[in-house]
Scaffold this active site. Structure first.
Site, PDB file in Angstrom:
ATOM      1  N   ARG A   1      -4.449   0.731  -7.302  1.00 43.65           N
ATOM      2  CA  ARG A   1      -3.287   1.325  -6.628  1.00 43.65           C
ATOM      3  C   ARG A   1      -2.634   2.402  -7.497  1.00 43.65           C
ATOM      4  O   ARG A   1      -1.985   3.313  -6.987  1.00 43.65           O
ATOM      5  CB  ARG A   1      -2.231   0.255  -6.342  1.00 43.65           C
ATOM      6  CG  ARG A   1      -2.672  -0.808  -5.339  1.00 43.65           C
ATOM      7  CD  ARG A   1      -1.467  -1.638  -4.922  1.00 43.65           C
ATOM      8  NE  ARG A   1      -1.833  -2.902  -4.306  1.00 43.65           N
ATOM      9  CZ  ARG A   1      -2.095  -3.069  -3.011  1.00 43.65           C
ATOM     10  NH1 ARG A   1      -2.037  -2.040  -2.193  1.00 43.65           N
ATOM     11  NH2 ARG A   1      -2.406  -4.255  -2.530  1.00 43.65           N
TER      12      ARG A   1
ATOM     13  N   LYS B   1      -7.449   7.411   9.729  1.00 47.37           N
ATOM     14  CA  LYS B   1      -8.910   7.245   9.844  1.00 47.37           C
ATOM     15  C   LYS B   1      -9.209   6.961  11.317  1.00 47.37           C
ATOM     16  O   LYS B   1      -9.490   5.824  11.718  1.00 47.37           O
ATOM     17  CB  LYS B   1      -9.316   6.043   8.979  1.00 47.37           C
ATOM     18  CG  LYS B   1     -10.653   6.155   8.284  1.00 47.37           C
ATOM     19  CD  LYS B   1     -11.088   4.805   7.746  1.00 47.37           C
ATOM     20  CE  LYS B   1     -10.713   4.559   6.313  1.00 47.37           C
ATOM     21  NZ  LYS B   1     -11.204   3.231   5.832  1.00 47.37           N
TER      22      LYS B   1
ATOM     23  N   GLY C   1      -5.432   0.470  13.290  1.00 48.07           N
ATOM     24  CA  GLY C   1      -4.150   0.654  13.968  1.00 48.07           C
ATOM     25  C   GLY C   1      -3.431  -0.652  14.266  1.00 48.07           C
ATOM     26  O   GLY C   1      -2.275  -0.650  14.712  1.00 48.07           O
TER      27      GLY C   1
ATOM     28  N   ASP D   1      -5.829   2.628  10.049  1.00 48.35           N
ATOM     29  CA  ASP D   1      -7.271   2.437  10.143  1.00 48.35           C
ATOM     30  C   ASP D   1      -7.584   1.936  11.566  1.00 48.35           C
ATOM     31  O   ASP D   1      -7.706   2.740  12.484  1.00 48.35           O
ATOM     32  CB  ASP D   1      -7.665   1.435   9.044  1.00 48.35           C
ATOM     33  CG  ASP D   1      -9.154   1.194   8.943  1.00 48.35           C
ATOM     34  OD1 ASP D   1      -9.934   2.088   9.309  1.00 48.35           O
ATOM     35  OD2 ASP D   1      -9.545   0.102   8.486  1.00 48.35           O
TER      36      ASP D   1
ATOM     37  N   GLY E   1       0.762  -1.247   0.000  1.00 50.43           N
ATOM     38  CA  GLY E   1       0.000   0.000   0.000  1.00 50.43           C
ATOM     39  C   GLY E   1       0.792   1.296   0.000  1.00 50.43           C
ATOM     40  O   GLY E   1       0.317   2.312  -0.489  1.00 50.43           O
TER      41      GLY E   1
ATOM     42  N   ASP F   1       0.365   3.514   4.013  1.00 48.77           N
ATOM     43  CA  ASP F   1      -0.669   4.287   3.321  1.00 48.77           C
ATOM     44  C   ASP F   1      -1.687   4.866   4.305  1.00 48.77           C
ATOM     45  O   ASP F   1      -2.057   6.018   4.210  1.00 48.77           O
ATOM     46  CB  ASP F   1      -1.368   3.430   2.235  1.00 48.77           C
ATOM     47  CG  ASP F   1      -1.865   2.067   2.743  1.00 48.77           C
ATOM     48  OD1 ASP F   1      -1.687   1.742   3.939  1.00 48.77           O
ATOM     49  OD2 ASP F   1      -2.437   1.325   1.926  1.00 48.77           O
TER      50      ASP F   1
END
Ligand code: IMP
Ligand code: MG
Length: 175
Positions: free
Chosen positions: A164, A130, A104, A102, A43, A99
């Site tokens: 991607r 996020k 974590g 989220d 990512g 990237d």
């Protein structure tokens, strides 16, 4: 794909501007340190490539591959090290680049894993944060953007095996 283009959440210009700013900050904060950038595949490959070109101090760069998602939109909570770091990072100031943080879970377990190699320090830098979805206690040390709880794609972030390569971040969920 065409219908999704209008759902741009973060444009190429915004990404470039913020990446330059974060690159300058990292260069300043690590100027007397042994900086080792650890990029998490797959990512973060695009973000890492852009970020390191905004870093003006000597830096070593390596990769590690983890996986937590099985081609879907929700994390399994299990972080698997698919390919471990190849360099000896003992004594280095490691900056993990990913990237997105989220839940974590990925960042937290990679951090814990790397600490066993006795680096001087371990911090992290992400393109996206996020925070609404966080499940573990993890705050990114450097981040470019905070986003709401929406699934985003592009600029390294995938859905299934695709997207991607799209040069900006867009909201996958909205029509
Ligand atoms: P975490 O372990 O839940 O923080 O998830 C980290 C990984 O989940 C990231 O490295 C991404 O690969 C993936 N991920 C989380 N949110 C998104 C999203 O909105 N779009 C695409 N991938 C995501
Ligand atoms: Mg992914």
């Amino acid at each position: 794909m065409e219908g999704k283009i209008e759902n741009i959440l973060i444009s190429q210009a915004e990404i470039a501007e913020k990446t330059a700013e974060v690159g300058r900050l990292i260069s300043e904060n690590y100027k007397d340190k042994k900086l080792y950038i650890l990029s998490l595949l797959r990512g973060s490959f695009i973000f890492t490539a852009d970020l390191v070109r905004q870093i003006s101090i000597p830096v070593q760069i390596g990769f590690m591959a983890t996986s937590s998602y099985e081609h879907g939109e929700s994390s399994t909570g299990n972080v698997k090290i698919v390919q471990d770091i190849l360099d000896n990072i003992e004594g280095y100031d490691v900056l993990i680049v990913d990237d997105i943080v989220d839940t974590g879970t990925t960042m937290k377990s990679v951090k814990e894993h790397l600490l066993s190699y006795n680096p001087a320090s371990v911090k992290c830098c992400v393109l996206l944060d996020k925070p609404e979805r966080r499940k573990v206690d993890l705050e990114p040390d450097y981040k470019c953007f905070t986003i709401p709880d929406v699934f985003v794609v592009g600029y390294g972030l995938n859905y299934g095996d695709y997207y991607r390569n799209i040069p900006y971040v867009f909201n996958w969920e909205s029509k």
